[in-house]
Design a protein around this motif. Structure first.
Motif, short mmCIF file in Angstrom:
data_model
loop_
_atom_site.label_atom_id
_atom_site.label_comp_id
_atom_site.label_asym_id
_atom_site.label_seq_id
_atom_site.Cartn_x
_atom_site.Cartn_y
_atom_site.Cartn_z
N ARG A 16 -72.62 -63.53 29.28
CA ARG A 16 -72.61 -63.28 27.73
C ARG A 16 -72.80 -61.92 27.50
O ARG A 16 -73.50 -61.15 28.34
CB ARG A 16 -74.19 -64.04 27.31
N LYS A 18 -73.36 -58.31 26.05
CA LYS A 18 -74.37 -57.77 25.17
C LYS A 18 -73.88 -57.41 23.54
O LYS A 18 -74.39 -57.60 22.47
CB LYS A 18 -75.35 -56.74 25.69
N ALA A 21 -72.52 -60.39 21.55
CA ALA A 21 -74.25 -60.86 20.98
C ALA A 21 -74.75 -60.26 19.61
O ALA A 21 -74.83 -60.44 18.80
CB ALA A 21 -75.01 -61.08 21.94
N HIS A 34 -74.78 -65.90 16.77
CA HIS A 34 -75.51 -65.43 17.74
C HIS A 34 -76.41 -66.12 18.74
O HIS A 34 -76.11 -66.43 19.99
CB HIS A 34 -76.09 -64.17 17.64
N ARG A 35 -77.18 -67.24 18.15
CA ARG A 35 -77.85 -68.24 18.87
C ARG A 35 -76.77 -68.91 19.61
O ARG A 35 -77.04 -69.42 20.71
CB ARG A 35 -78.70 -68.78 18.04
N TYR A 37 -73.78 -68.81 20.42
CA TYR A 37 -73.25 -67.88 21.67
C TYR A 37 -74.18 -67.78 22.88
O TYR A 37 -73.61 -68.02 24.03
CB TYR A 37 -72.60 -66.48 21.17
N LEU A 38 -75.47 -67.49 22.55
CA LEU A 38 -76.20 -67.34 23.74
C LEU A 38 -76.70 -68.59 24.35
O LEU A 38 -77.03 -68.53 25.73
CB LEU A 38 -77.32 -66.15 23.52
N TYR A 94 -80.73 -56.75 20.58
CA TYR A 94 -79.84 -57.15 21.80
C TYR A 94 -79.04 -55.87 22.04
O TYR A 94 -78.96 -55.60 23.37
CB TYR A 94 -78.80 -58.07 21.06
N TRP A 102 -80.77 -57.79 30.12
CA TRP A 102 -79.77 -58.67 29.47
C TRP A 102 -79.41 -59.44 30.55
O TRP A 102 -79.32 -60.82 30.23
CB TRP A 102 -78.92 -57.67 28.84
N HIS A 106 -79.75 -63.44 30.37
CA HIS A 106 -78.56 -64.06 29.85
C HIS A 106 -77.35 -64.53 30.96
O HIS A 106 -76.61 -65.19 30.70
CB HIS A 106 -78.00 -63.46 28.67
#
Length: 162
Positions: A16, A18, A21, A34-35, A37-38, A94, A102, A106
């Motif tokens: 993922r 940064k 995001a 964004h949620r 995606y992560l 982020y 990070w 992630h």
């Protein structure tokens, strides 16, 4: 506890970024992009984020239809503003997260200083724009709600005194 299947899926997923995001939180945050995606499509917060956004947009539509004196519109409009400001804050968080932190959070399958967690000029651009737009929207939402609230209080005071 992580099951064996979750561990295999976690190592198989793409790292993922940064930067991506931060931009998703800034541009698509009120929709939960964004949620998703992560954390994937199973993230409950990602599914709940569009609710206050929709309520705020409904408040804007009510203000257009009935005018700013509509009580529900000035209650509902700040929902969209606070959601946008909160998502802009997430973009800043982020973007300012260290690469080691990070990647540990992630991207546990990559080295701590791997490329997806690094900060570049696009990341800084997302942070700067999120700070500019987020602060403006937050202050506008606060000012709008307080102004409408105090105007409502004055009207009620006048009505009681007559």
């Amino acid at each position: 506890m992580t099951t064996r299947a979750e561990a295999v899926l976690d190592t198989a997923r793409a790292p993922r970024s940064k930067t991506l995001a931060a931009w998703l939180a800034f541009l698509g945050g009120p929709l939960g992009l964004h949620r998703f995606y992560l954390y994937g499509l199973g993230d409950m917060t990602g599914w709940l984020l569009p609710i206050p956004t929709a309520l705020g947009l409904y408040g804007i539509e009510r203000a257009r239809m009935y005018g700013l004196d509509d009580g529900w519109s000035w209650v509902l409009i700040p929902f969209v503003g606070f959601t946008i400001a909160g998502c802009a804050l997430m973009a800043i968080i982020y973007g300012l997260t260290t690469p080691e932190r990070w990647n540990a959070r992630h991207n546990p399958q990559v080295p701590p200083d791997a490329l997806p967690g690094r900060t570049n000029w696009f990341t800084i651009g997302a942070v700067v724009l999120a700070l500019l737009v987020g602060a403006t929207v937050l202050m506008s939402s606060i000012v709008f709600s307080f102004q409408r609230y105090f105007e409502h209080q004055i009207e009620e005071g006048r009505r009681i005194s007559q």
